[in-house]
Write an enzyme that holds these catalytic residues in place. Structure first.
Site, mmCIF file in Angstrom:
data_model
loop_
_atom_site.group_PDB
_atom_site.id
_atom_site.type_symbol
_atom_site.label_atom_id
_atom_site.label_comp_id
_atom_site.label_asym_id
_atom_site.label_seq_id
_atom_site.Cartn_x
_atom_site.Cartn_y
_atom_site.Cartn_z
ATOM 1 N N ASP A 107 -14.009 -6.276 -30.410
ATOM 2 C CA ASP A 107 -13.145 -5.461 -31.269
ATOM 3 C C ASP A 107 -12.791 -6.174 -32.568
ATOM 4 O OD1 ASP A 107 -13.224 -3.656 -29.161
ATOM 5 O OD2 ASP A 107 -11.370 -4.400 -28.269
ATOM 6 N N THR A 145 -18.277 -1.582 -27.887
ATOM 7 C CA THR A 145 -17.937 -1.530 -29.307
ATOM 8 C C THR A 145 -16.890 -0.462 -29.579
ATOM 9 O OG1 THR A 145 -19.767 0.027 -29.615
ATOM 10 C CG2 THR A 145 -20.215 -2.286 -30.113
ATOM 11 N N LYS A 180 -14.162 7.298 -26.288
ATOM 12 C CA LYS A 180 -13.118 8.094 -25.617
ATOM 13 C C LYS A 180 -13.072 9.523 -26.142
ATOM 14 C CE LYS A 180 -10.106 4.134 -24.632
ATOM 15 N NZ LYS A 180 -10.648 3.115 -25.543
ATOM 16 N N ASP A 216 -12.317 16.038 -26.815
ATOM 17 C CA ASP A 216 -12.166 17.389 -27.375
ATOM 18 C C ASP A 216 -12.986 18.398 -26.562
ATOM 19 O OD1 ASP A 216 -11.505 19.440 -29.223
ATOM 20 O OD2 ASP A 216 -11.355 17.938 -30.805
ATOM 21 N N SER A 244 -5.380 0.968 -18.606
ATOM 22 C CA SER A 244 -4.704 -0.304 -18.355
ATOM 23 C C SER A 244 -3.312 -0.361 -18.973
ATOM 24 C CB SER A 244 -5.553 -1.444 -18.929
ATOM 25 O OG SER A 244 -5.718 -1.261 -20.319
HETATM 26 P P1 5BU Z 1 -8.428 -6.624 -24.819
HETATM 27 O O1 5BU Z 1 -8.468 -7.337 -26.105
HETATM 28 O O2 5BU Z 1 -9.127 -7.369 -23.663
HETATM 29 O O3 5BU Z 1 -7.030 -6.185 -24.453
HETATM 30 O O4 5BU Z 1 -9.296 -5.298 -25.089
HETATM 31 C C1 5BU Z 1 -9.469 -4.274 -24.169
HETATM 32 C C2 5BU Z 1 -10.449 -3.255 -24.668
HETATM 33 O O5 5BU Z 1 -10.592 -2.218 -23.701
HETATM 34 C C3 5BU Z 1 -10.064 -2.554 -25.958
HETATM 35 O O6 5BU Z 1 -11.240 -2.301 -26.681
HETATM 36 C C4 5BU Z 1 -9.440 -1.258 -25.524
HETATM 37 O O7 5BU Z 1 -9.666 -0.233 -26.479
HETATM 38 C C5 5BU Z 1 -10.205 -0.963 -24.262
HETATM 39 N N1 5BU Z 1 -9.422 -0.226 -23.258
HETATM 40 C C6 5BU Z 1 -8.280 -0.717 -22.697
HETATM 41 O O8 5BU Z 1 -7.842 -1.828 -23.010
HETATM 42 N N2 5BU Z 1 -7.617 -0.010 -21.753
HETATM 43 C C7 5BU Z 1 -8.032 1.214 -21.342
HETATM 44 O O9 5BU Z 1 -7.416 1.821 -20.461
HETATM 45 C C8 5BU Z 1 -9.227 1.718 -21.927
HETATM 46 C C9 5BU Z 1 -9.896 0.983 -22.859
HETATM 47 BR BR1 5BU Z 1 -9.864 3.373 -21.394
#
Ligand code: 5BU
Length: 476
Positions: A251, A274, A306, A309, A364
């Site tokens: 990211d 990505t 994600k 729509d 999460s």
């Molecule tokens: P982190 O930097 O490890 O916190 O990034 C987590 C990635 O997973 C980030 O790109 C979020 O957009 C993606 N993500 C998330 O964290 N939790 C979720 O429930 C989902 C995607 Br769906």
């Protein structure tokens, strides 16, 4: 009151009804349990608490704190706690929007073993959700007791999630008692038995070999052969060949940073995730370079778009615009909130290109709404679209079907959270305890001073947890 007396008493007060009832899931059921009425009958409450305590005692479970699944089992757990002088905790159904935002109320120590108390188990989802909330605050859960198991596969699902379920009685026993006391006819008994058979949540033993749910955890090699979708096959075979269950979420905001990180981390991952819409300088040449790296290091590309729509709109979002995601991303994901039309729209574009989709079954972030019935309906949508949906984004295993891949974001080597609601679990918790398949790590890797080295550590932690899972250990 013995269990037979209790069943008869529950029937007397209409806590057990026969007829035609529409369940939460929309299914018509010939039997319905409304155990909420119990609170109006002190003798029943007392008997239920005694019966459940006896169930726990006979099963030999050890615990130092009780937690009732809200709401019906809450007063039951309270009664048990007071009678047996065991402390309890309360799980909120939703976190408070003010103050401490705690999901679990009460005083406890990290690592305390908590026994879950439930009134009725159908699929086991409510017990699973409660167990997750308890685990998130450091309580350990390995057992649950329930007054009535509807015998529709919930116990097996819970076992797959590492929870042993002990029931005071099950639905066949209720039928037996009521029939022997001429409370219900043989026809009613037959119709309920047929209903149970036809509505197994996971009809474990009856399924054909290729669809056999994963009770003993199958390795990546076996799952490569069991799944049919070419992307799922490729992913499992990469995981086996490279011995990794790590997905890297890259990211960062410039193409050069993405490419540099992908090259450093590439040897240790199976998937590169990505968010191309955060790039300042997205271009077709960037995509070409990314695809070259995917070839070089043998990983799949997953654009975490994600989609959410209606079908017609997501079709365009997936195929067109600046990013043309369907042309280069092996995997993308979608929310189920708009219904199955989203999947149909994406499939219309990606199906012919052999692309695959993950549905977001759980998230999460704290306070998110993807839980319970929403999660279950998402699993059903995936099952109905198995030619395109290869699995889930989730914080735990949602389906025992070995063809479905579970990817879990919110992973770091140490549990914790960020300032914006992200919650982190460890690789061991995610893979060994929650039985997910792939850990998704973002900041844990790209914010490190040596992302390649740290990715290697995540790879090792993820694989250690995978081997523990295969060997039937838990990390608790
Ligand atoms: P982190 O930097 O490890 O916190 O990034 C987590 C990635 O997973 C980030 O790109 C979020 O957009 C993606 N993500 C998330 O964290 N939790 C979720 O429930 C989902 C995607 Br769906």
């Amino acid at each position: 009151m013995d269990s037979e007396g209790l069943i008869l008493r529950l029937f007397d007060v209409n806590a057990v009804k026969f007829g035609s009832f529409t369940l939460k899931s929309g299914i018509q059921s010939p039997v319905y349990f409304d155990l909420r009425v119990m609170v109006s009958y002190p003798d029943i409450m007392d008997a239920v608490a005694e019966t459940l305590f006896e169930t726990a005692r006979k099963s030999g479970v050890k615990y130092s704190v009780l937690c009732g699944v809200p709401y019906t089992a809450l007063p039951i757990a309270t009664l048990m706690a007071v009678k047996q002088k065991v402390p309890m905790v309360i799980r909120r159904k939703e976190a408070k929007s003010y103050g401490t935002k705690k999901m679990i109320e009460g005083v406890f120590e990290q690592g305390d073993v908590c026994l879950i108390v439930e009134d009725v188990v159908t699929s086991g989802s409510s017990v699973m959700e409660t167990s997750q909330s308890l685990a998130e605050v450091g309580l350990k859960v390995t057992d649950a007791i329930v007054l009535l198991d509807r015998a529709q596969g919930g116990a097996a699902r819970l076992r797959d999630s590492g929870i042993n379920l002990y029931s005071a009685f099950d639905l066949p026993r209720v039928l037996e008692v009521l029939q022997s006391h001429s409370k219900i006819s043989a026809e009613v008994v037959q119709s309920v038995k047929l209903f149970i058979q036809q509505n197994m949540i996971t009809s474990l033993p009856q399924q054909p070999a290729a669809k056999k749910p994963r009770r003993e955890y199958l390795g990546y090699k076996a799952r490569t052969e069991l799944c049919e979708h070419p992307v799922a096959k490729q992913l499992f075979s990469i995981m086996e060949d490279k011995q990794t269950n790590l997905a890297f979420s890259v990211d960062v905001t410039t193409s050069s940073q993405v490419l540099e990180l992908a090259d450093q981390v590439g040897p240790y991952i199976c998937v590169l995730k990505t968010h191309v819409d955060i790039l300042e300088d997205f271009s077709a040449t960037f995509i070409q370079s990314l695809q070259d790296l995917a070839q070089k290091h043998n990983f799949l590309i997953f654009e975490d778009r994600k989609f959410a729509d209606i079908g017609n709109t997501v079709q365009h979002q997936y195929s067109s615009g600046v990013y043309r995601i369907s042309e280069w991303s092996h995997i993308t994901n979608a929310h189920s909130v708009a219904g199955p039309g989203t999947i149909s729209g994406l499939k219309a574009v990606g199906g012919a290109k052999n692309r695959a989709c993950l549905l977001i079954g759980q998230m999460s972030s704290s306070g998110n709404l993807a839980m319970g019935d929403y999660t279950q309906a998402t699993v059903k949508m995936a099952e109905e679209n198995g030619d395109f949906v290869i699995g889930f984004i989730s914080t735990s295993s949602l389906s025992p079907d070995p063809k479905f891949i579970h990817m879990t974001p919110g992973v770091k080597l140490v549990e914790g959270k960020d300032d914006l609601g992200q919650r982190y679990l460890t690789p061991a918790e995610v893979i060994t305890n929650r039985k997910s398949d792939i850990i998704i790590v973002g900041r844990g890797i790209y914010q490190a001073s040596n992302p390649g080295e740290v990715a290697k550590q995540y790879q090792a932690a993820g694989m250690k947890a995978y081997h523990q899972l295969l060997e039937g250990e838990t990390d608790r």
